[in-house]
Design a protein around this motif. Structure first.
Motif, PDB file in Angstrom:
ATOM      1  N   ALA A   8      20.303  51.993  -7.738  1.00  0.00           N
ATOM      2  CA  ALA A   8      20.048  50.942  -6.751  1.00  0.00           C
ATOM      3  C   ALA A   8      19.318  49.769  -7.392  1.00  0.00           C
ATOM      4  N   GLU A   9      18.355  50.108  -8.277  1.00  0.00           N
ATOM      5  CA  GLU A   9      17.586  49.060  -8.945  1.00  0.00           C
ATOM      6  C   GLU A   9      18.507  48.203  -9.816  1.00  0.00           C
ATOM      7  N   GLY A  11      21.647  47.701  -9.370  1.00  0.00           N
ATOM      8  CA  GLY A  11      22.472  46.888  -8.482  1.00  0.00           C
ATOM      9  C   GLY A  11      21.757  45.626  -8.048  1.00  0.00           C
ATOM     10  N   SER A  12      20.463  45.770  -7.668  1.00  0.00           N
ATOM     11  CA  SER A  12      19.743  44.585  -7.193  1.00  0.00           C
ATOM     12  C   SER A  12      19.453  43.644  -8.351  1.00  0.00           C
ATOM     13  N   GLN A  13      19.248  44.228  -9.550  1.00  0.00           N
ATOM     14  CA  GLN A  13      19.024  43.363 -10.721  1.00  0.00           C
ATOM     15  C   GLN A  13      20.283  42.553 -11.030  1.00  0.00           C
ATOM     16  N   ARG A  14      21.428  43.252 -10.918  1.00  0.00           N
ATOM     17  CA  ARG A  14      22.684  42.554 -11.212  1.00  0.00           C
ATOM     18  C   ARG A  14      22.901  41.439 -10.196  1.00  0.00           C
ATOM     19  N   ALA A  15      22.541  41.731  -8.935  1.00  0.00           N
ATOM     20  CA  ALA A  15      22.691  40.722  -7.885  1.00  0.00           C
ATOM     21  C   ALA A  15      21.793  39.519  -8.156  1.00  0.00           C
ATOM     22  N   ALA A  16      20.643  39.774  -8.808  1.00  0.00           N
ATOM     23  CA  ALA A  16      19.717  38.670  -9.094  1.00  0.00           C
ATOM     24  C   ALA A  16      20.125  37.914 -10.357  1.00  0.00           C
TER      25      ALA A  16
END
Lengths: 154, 150
Positions: A8-9, A11-16
């Protein structure tokens, strides 16, 4: 390493907009070789080429710079997915520091100020090699020192 | 061309020296002398107003980070894990750019720099770079006992 929270982490890093740190190490490796050739030949054209690469990487972000594109199209498809991503702002800032040093080197070699060319290019080699070998970001450290210098003058 | 070769060789030697030195020392906490060289022990004491929040009951781990600092996040992860078991130990992460007063007072040259204080706020140990788990654990223990003996 691949726990659900970790995934999950990621994923959010990639989104950022975070990037694969191995791309940075790869780019630092090529940068080191190009800078080393420029230093040995004291050639302003080779150094100018690297300065342009730095400039594009600063403008487009390190993952979209020329060496970043080589990594993404040729190298990354052959590697396993990254275990961790990295904030692109530190390497981007470091590319800016690299740009400043390589422009100083170009001025030195092209203008016949050999000492300036040698020192500026030599510093750039040290920074790029440290980054390629052990992932240290000297340009990033220059940020805090720069802030200290600027704020002490006030 | 030999001038360029000598310059390249020097650059490589400098790089290897820097890399070797940092590999040996980074992330390993060292004791901070009770007084600074100028004899001002108050400079090495962090207060609630310095940190903008209360000190930990037993010890405080203070990390100096900056905007352009990839290893700061790794340090944050390791320290958060290490202090999770101690409710008397507080972890404070500061943005150096906003706290240039503290950066200058503690003479911080690069990020992450991590200092550990005892319960009175006196800086007991510090390190630069991402702390190693073992050194961090030992230093927290040292700060806890330093607080008890005072």
């Amino acid at each position: 390493m691949t726990t659900p929270t970790h995934t999950a982490e990621l994923g959010s890093q990639r989104a950022a907009g975070w990037i694969d740190p191995r791309g940075q190490r790869f780019a630092a490796g090529i940068t080191t070789v190009v800078l080393a050739v420029a230093l040995v030949l004291q050639n302003p054209w080779v150094l100018l080429f690297q300065a342009l690469v730095f400039a594009v990487s600063v403008a487009a972000g390190p993952a979209n710079g020329p060496y970043g594109l080589v990594f993404r199209t040729l190298i990354r498809p052959r590697l396993s997915p990254p275990l961790d991503l990295e904030d692109p702002r530190p390497p981007r800032f470091a590319q800016l520091v690299g740009l400043i040093f390589s422009v100083a080197g170009v001025i030195g070699f092209a203008g016949g100020i050999w000492l300036l060319g040698l020192i500026a290019t030599g510093c750039a080699v040290v920074a790029a090699l440290l980054n390629a070998l052990i992932g240290y970001c000297l340009g990033c450290e220059a940020y805090l020192l720069g802030r200290r210098l600027l704020s002490s003058r006030r | 061309m030999w001038v360029g070769l000598v310059a390249l060789l020097s650059a490589v030697v400098v790089t290897v020296a820097v890399a070797g030195y940092r590999r040996r020392t980074d992330g390993r906490f060292r004791r901070v002398a009770p007084t600074s060289p100028a004899g001002r022990s108050d400079l090495l004491r962090l207060s609630e107003s310095d940190l903008g929040r209360p000190l930990g009951r037993d010890a405080t781990v203070v990390q100096f980070s900056s905007e352009f600092c990839a290893p700061c996040r790794a340090a944050e992860r390791i320290i958060t894990d290490a202090v999770a078991g101690h409710d008397g130990v507080r972890y404070v992460d500061l943005d150096s750019a906003h706290r240039m007063d503290l950066v200058r007072r503690l003479n911080i040259l690069r990020t992450p720099t991590v200092v550990i204080t005892d319960r009175t706020g006196r800086v007991v140990t510090r390190t630069v770079g991402v702390p190693t788990k073992q050194s961090l654990h030992q230093s927290v223990q040292a700060a806890l006992s330093a607080g008890v003996s005072r």
